[in-house]
Design a protein around this motif. Sequence first.
Motif, PDB file in Angstrom:
ATOM      1  N   UNK A   1       0.864  -1.174   0.000  1.00 14.93           N
ATOM      2  CA  UNK A   1       0.000   0.000   0.000  1.00 14.93           C
ATOM      3  C   UNK A   1       0.904   1.228   0.000  1.00 14.93           C
ATOM      4  N   UNK A   2       0.683   2.098  -0.964  1.00 12.70           N
ATOM      5  CA  UNK A   2       1.456   3.339  -1.066  1.00 12.70           C
ATOM      6  C   UNK A   2       0.590   4.499  -0.610  1.00 12.70           C
ATOM      7  N   UNK A   3       1.147   5.346   0.254  1.00 16.35           N
ATOM      8  CA  UNK A   3       0.402   6.462   0.832  1.00 16.35           C
ATOM      9  C   UNK A   3       1.177   7.762   0.664  1.00 16.35           C
ATOM     10  N   UNK A   4       0.447   8.852   0.603  1.00 13.02           N
ATOM     11  CA  UNK A   4       1.038  10.193   0.569  1.00 13.02           C
ATOM     12  C   UNK A   4       0.571  10.939   1.810  1.00 13.02           C
ATOM     13  N   UNK A   5       1.288  11.989   2.149  1.00 12.67           N
ATOM     14  CA  UNK A   5       0.952  12.692   3.388  1.00 12.67           C
ATOM     15  C   UNK A   5      -0.390  13.415   3.269  1.00 12.67           C
ATOM     16  N   UNK A   6      -1.050  13.499   4.407  1.00 14.59           N
ATOM     17  CA  UNK A   6      -2.305  14.224   4.529  1.00 14.59           C
ATOM     18  C   UNK A   6      -1.989  15.619   5.062  1.00 14.59           C
ATOM     19  N   UNK A   7      -1.952  16.606   4.162  1.00 16.17           N
ATOM     20  CA  UNK A   7      -1.592  17.972   4.559  1.00 16.17           C
ATOM     21  C   UNK A   7      -2.531  18.530   5.625  1.00 16.17           C
ATOM     22  N   UNK A   8      -3.748  17.975   5.672  1.00 11.18           N
ATOM     23  CA  UNK A   8      -4.786  18.504   6.557  1.00 11.18           C
ATOM     24  C   UNK A   8      -4.899  17.698   7.853  1.00 11.18           C
ATOM     25  N   UNK A   9      -3.885  16.930   8.184  1.00 12.09           N
ATOM     26  CA  UNK A   9      -3.936  16.090   9.384  1.00 12.09           C
ATOM     27  C   UNK A   9      -4.129  16.955  10.622  1.00 12.09           C
ATOM     28  N   UNK A  10      -5.040  16.541  11.486  1.00 11.36           N
ATOM     29  CA  UNK A  10      -5.461  17.374  12.613  1.00 11.36           C
ATOM     30  C   UNK A  10      -4.338  17.719  13.583  1.00 11.36           C
ATOM     31  N   UNK A  11      -3.353  16.816  13.743  1.00 14.26           N
ATOM     32  CA  UNK A  11      -2.280  17.050  14.708  1.00 14.26           C
ATOM     33  C   UNK A  11      -1.098  17.801  14.101  1.00 14.26           C
ATOM     34  N   UNK A  12      -1.169  18.135  12.820  1.00 12.28           N
ATOM     35  CA  UNK A  12      -0.090  18.870  12.171  1.00 12.28           C
ATOM     36  C   UNK A  12       0.350  18.173  10.894  1.00 12.28           C
ATOM     37  N   UNK A  13       0.815  18.945   9.956  1.00 11.39           N
ATOM     38  CA  UNK A  13       1.236  18.388   8.670  1.00 11.39           C
ATOM     39  C   UNK A  13       2.370  17.381   8.873  1.00 11.39           C
ATOM     40  N   UNK A  14       2.244  16.177   8.323  1.00  7.45           N
ATOM     41  CA  UNK A  14       3.314  15.178   8.467  1.00  7.45           C
ATOM     42  C   UNK A  14       4.612  15.672   7.850  1.00  7.45           C
TER      43      UNK A  14
END
Length: 615
Positions: free
Chosen positions: A270-283
């Motif tokens: 599984x390939x994933x990209x960062x979630x810019x809108x992550x609640x705890x802060x941008x990865x």
Amino acid sequence: MTKASWSKALFALMLVLLLALAACNGGDSEESGSSDSEGGSKEGGSEEKAEEDDGLYSIEDFTTEKTSEGEAIEGGKLNFGLVTDTAFEGTLNWNFYSGTYDAEIISWFDESLLSWDENFLYTNDGAATYEVDEDGKVFTFTIRDNVNWHDGEPVTAEDWAFAFEVIGDPEYPGVRYGEDFTNIEGMEAYHNGEADSISGVEVVDEKTLKVTYIESTPSLLTGGIWAYALPKHIFKDIPVADMIEAPEVRENPIGFGPFKVESIVPGESVTMVKNDDYWAGEPKLDGVTVKVINPSTVVQALKTGEVDTVDSFPVDQYPDNADMSNVEYLGQTDMAYTYIGFKLGTWDADAKEVAPDDSKKMADVNLRKAMWHAVDNNAVGEQFYNGLRWNATTLIPPSHPEFHDAENPGVEYDPEKAKQILDEAGYEDVDGDGMRENPEGEELVINFASMSGGDTAEPLANYYIQSWEAVGLNVQLLDGRLQEFNTFYDRVGQNGDDDPAVDIFQGAWGVGNDVSPAGLYGRDALFNFSRYASEKNDELLAEGLSEKSFDVEHRKKVYNEWQEFMVEEVPVFPTLYRALLVPVNNRVQNYSIAFDGVPDKHEITVTAEEAPTAE
């Protein structure tokens, strides 16, 4: 219970847990198997320990936190390995998954709304906060305003309530429905089709959910609350019975975690990209790829930098690779144990509970106890795992030191005692072939299901078979071979379908945050693969969740009694407690394997685009 007394109970529980953890970390490692010692990494003493102790290692030689050296680059991608010889199932949603490898994948893109601390107590540091009423039965949850699904829609109280409704639906195809849900007011009426809604689950407003429980139990503080939302705007038009196979679970899963699923190669990666809108802060990473790595090639994958880290390193391979130059080994006592289980009944799908069957081949407790006496798990831990797995005695592992009964010795290795028990119970070699018949004089062949995976899987299974043969029991591998992971759990009954060909099986349990064993050994637990039930077991499990058990000493006494009772009854017997070893590439920073629920994957960084290779 008044607000004051409930608060005192909570405080007392937290205090005792903190004191117990502190005591374990203070050096009582032989008894507690403490995972978070001050022993340091592999460089800090494991070589010296091995030399002094004839090649045996200790979990105390490891730490849970990766050393961070050098300057992090912006972005970068992490490669994470799932060490298994089989494909992952691909049920990529918390509400439906059943396999550990699926859970590892999900944890990168979705998460619990509630966080917990190192003592497994819920905190208010996660995506949602909570308050509880004076009786400890009504929980009010508030989801933070900036918590959004990957498609931009807000995570709402409706989504959280929808998860309860789906799991409580009579057509629900997953494995989650159990006492954590039946303890909610109105849930059983809803589940039985007697009500159109769950009276104890109330959406107060867009971000506020209120859940009312029938009984206030200590487990509500440590994992007894279902804290995983299900996006209603995506799933609402899918029949509940079809959800587990839907593309929204298998092909295009969604969450609100630090990374978003970009692509899936079924069963492989599984390939994933960062979630810019992550609640705890941008990865800080640009993305993560999770891929299956065969146990036979995991060392090469780490040495070449193909993967930066893995879910769990095969500890039998550690001695030959302890000095791998491009990684740092992290470790702690795993929240898991391996065990031998005996099939004592079947699963009643209509009643949704186990159905014990006294006609089962393994129904005689004498036979079961003799089989425990016949195996030397101290020797297994030393010879197969160099001390990084060790003899297990009870069904609450030392990862929960406040409730693990370190004084209970379990059943000692004593093959002569095993023979005596079998003789007295009427298992005798009638025809002179060296193998015992059952008390009726009929041939006794015990079919043993054991999983494939890693270099030790086959010799370990053979060791147990030979140990049982040494006391006159004819045990044969099911179908003459090891079972791959998914097939194994299908045949022992994870879908409620028990294969009658299985008599005994070697499995492994991850025990979760909540110490209550009811989810694995309760009458209504689908994961109770032995299909054991008794009134005494019911009573003890219920007492461990009673109001009296807010008194930690009372709860410890109850669970000590339960641990002893299971030693006497032997529906399963534990074989090994486990060290969790995780090698992490030197370029990786801010990486931890500590068992707490504070979100931190978004903080992981790397110091170079490419992983350094081993020298």
